[in-house]
Design an enzyme around this catalytic site. Structure first.
Site, mmCIF file in Angstrom:
data_model
loop_
_atom_site.group_PDB
_atom_site.id
_atom_site.type_symbol
_atom_site.label_atom_id
_atom_site.label_comp_id
_atom_site.label_asym_id
_atom_site.label_seq_id
_atom_site.Cartn_x
_atom_site.Cartn_y
_atom_site.Cartn_z
ATOM 1 N N GLU A 114 0.810 -1.223 0.000
ATOM 2 C CA GLU A 114 0.000 0.000 0.000
ATOM 3 C C GLU A 114 0.842 1.272 0.000
ATOM 4 O OE1 GLU A 114 -3.212 -0.334 2.667
ATOM 5 O OE2 GLU A 114 -3.421 1.815 3.014
ATOM 6 N N GLU A 133 -5.770 6.415 -1.194
ATOM 7 C CA GLU A 133 -6.156 6.976 0.109
ATOM 8 C C GLU A 133 -5.908 8.490 0.142
ATOM 9 O OE1 GLU A 133 -4.370 4.747 3.324
ATOM 10 O OE2 GLU A 133 -4.317 6.538 4.581
ATOM 11 N N HIS A 164 -10.347 3.243 2.476
ATOM 12 C CA HIS A 164 -9.507 3.532 3.636
ATOM 13 C C HIS A 164 -10.403 3.677 4.867
ATOM 14 C CE1 HIS A 164 -7.794 6.668 6.406
ATOM 15 N NE2 HIS A 164 -6.906 5.706 6.469
ATOM 16 N N GLU A 203 -11.720 -2.129 5.424
ATOM 17 C CA GLU A 203 -10.697 -2.009 6.457
ATOM 18 C C GLU A 203 -11.417 -1.933 7.805
ATOM 19 O OE1 GLU A 203 -7.981 1.290 5.906
ATOM 20 O OE2 GLU A 203 -6.654 0.547 7.489
HETATM 21 O O1 LIG Z 1 -5.290 2.579 7.441
HETATM 22 C C1 LIG Z 1 -4.583 3.042 6.546
HETATM 23 O O2 LIG Z 1 -4.540 2.584 5.417
HETATM 24 C C2 LIG Z 1 -3.793 4.211 6.836
HETATM 25 O O3 LIG Z 1 -3.027 4.629 6.006
HETATM 26 C C3 LIG Z 1 -4.005 4.834 8.150
HETATM 27 C C4 LIG Z 1 -2.833 5.458 8.740
HETATM 28 O O4 LIG Z 1 -3.091 5.585 10.086
HETATM 29 C C5 LIG Z 1 -1.567 4.709 8.537
HETATM 30 O O5 LIG Z 1 -1.502 3.616 9.325
HETATM 31 MG MG LIG Z 2 -3.153 3.379 4.165
#
Ligand SMILES: O=C(O)C(=O)C[C@@H](O)CO
Ligand SMILES: [Mg+2]
Length: 390
Positions: A240, A266, A316, A336
């Site tokens: 990612e 995102e 996201h 997610e």
């Molecule tokens: O959850 C995700 O994809 C993020 O990018 C959130 C961010 O807090 C990074 O961990």
């Molecule tokens: Mg992310």
């Protein structure tokens, strides 16, 4: 139904927080020499809640997590006057009105995030005024329940990461996302550390689960090309945001290597931006957040675009503004899921502000057929632990 008032309030957490441990999470600041501790730019301890009031007495809730104080100013000064006196059912017209009126400065980033909050509140109103959940207005239930992946596993001590993975495996999750703690600045030793971390998590969760790997834009193209073949043996479902969001060529090049599917989006904000990502085959998984891309009106269009390109959408964050879209489209196989923890990065804050956010059971979240709108109300339990800016 007519809009009579738009109220934007910033909820800033002042309660106890857990300081990030270890290398925690790579991020875009890592590539830059900086006297500022990079985790400071990575924590999100405020949220803007937008309430759209109507002459029916119904109130719709929207939210925005990015740059909350600025988002509030944008809603107050620019967006509220554009929707006051209007009918929420004219959501497409109102979305275009906000998008076009702010286009000179608002079309990416916090301008779009602020528009999203108002749009989400409009859809909450539409649901409430018809007595139906928002997913029904978007086409209905395409899944019995929504499979979701456990998203935390920041890069702390490896034993601790293993214990965390084990706990949530036992709770029934069959998909996990972990964060890298090292990037180009850590040289070859960091590459080794990154590989060790993935190996440690796979050791616990095995290979009959999905594992997603998060870089949060903390790498560059050269580093990612070097490490991709080494990561392949751990069979990640995706890698990612390896590079910054503007480097679409970089995404396209990495994705074309066909070693590991590359995910992103995102930090993309417009329908046109997603069209570009899809046309360029820059990502194999699209990860918009409804509270950034112009709200439910626009996320619904992005879903249709992704469906036509056969690229899956896994938004996201969990959170109701995304779950309703995921429930109502075949383009979206899963969600997610941020578990509720003590406040750390800030992803958790949604639970502290709103009641109604579903809690995963056995790796699935469920939406209620009988809860009108988004199904969220404001929580009172933690109110004294926020500074609220009116
Ligand atoms: O959850 C995700 O994809 C993020 O990018 C959130 C961010 O807090 C990074 O961990
Ligand atoms: Mg992310």
């Amino acid at each position: 139904m007519k809009i009579t008032n738009v109220r934007a309030r910033v909820f800033e957490w002042k309660g106890k927080t857990v300081p990030p441990q270890g290398n925690f999470c790579s991020n875009a600041m890592d590539l830059l020499y900086s006297p500022v501790e990079t985790m400071q730019t990575f924590r999100f301890h405020g949220w803007t809640v937008v309430e759209v009031e109507t002459d029916t007495g119904l109130v719709g809730y929207g939210n925005v997590a990015l740059a909350p104080r600025i988002a509030k100013q944008i809603v107050d000064q620019y967006l509220a006057p554009l929707v006051l006196g209007q009918d929420p059912w004219d959501y497409e017209y109102l979305n275009q009105r906000m998008y076009r009126a702010t286009h000179a400065w608002g079309r990416k980033g916090v301008g779009m995030a602020a528009i999203s909050a108002v749009d989400i509140a409009l859809w909450d109103l539409l649901g409430k005024s018809t007595g139906k959940p928002v997913f029904k207005l978007l086409g209905g239930r395409t899944k019995e329940k929504i499979p979701c992946y456990y998203s935390k596993l920041y890069r702390t001590d490896l034993d601790e990461m293993q214990r965390e993975a084990e706990t949530y495996l036992k709770q029934g999750f069959s998909a996990f996302k972990m964060r890298f703690g090292h990037g180009p600045a850590h040289l070859q030793q960091g590459v080794v550390e990154n590989l060790k971390a993935v190996e440690a998590v796979r050791e616990v969760i095995g290979y009959d689960t999905d594992l997603m790997l998060e870089c949060y834009m903390g790498w560059n193209l050269e580093y990612t090309k070097r490490i991709l073949p080494k990561l392949a043996k751990y069979q990640p479902r995706w890698l990612e945001e390896p590079v910054i969001a503007d480097d679409i060529d970089g995404y396209a090049e990495l994705n074309a290597m066909n070693i590991i599917p590359i995910s992103g989006g995102e930090h993309e904000f417009s329908l046109y931006g997603f069209k570009q990502l899809l046309e360029r085959k820059a990502v194999s998984v699209v990860q918009y957040d409804t509270n950034r891309v112009g709200g439910i009106t626009m996320a619904h269009k992005i879903n249709a675009l992704c469906e036509a390109y056969s690229v899956p959408v896994v938004p996201h964050a969990g959170q109701m503004h995304n779950y309703h879209l995921t429930m109502s489209t075949l383009a979206s196989p899963m969600s997610e899921y941020f578990p509720m923890f003590d406040v750390e990065v800030g992803n958790e804050l949604f639970y502290y502000i709103f009641d109604g956010e579903p809690v995963a059971e056995n790796g699935f979240v469920q939406l209620d057929d009988d809860k009108p709108g988004l199904g969220l109300t404001l929580k009172t339990e933690y109110l004294d632990q926020f500074d609220i800016l009116e």
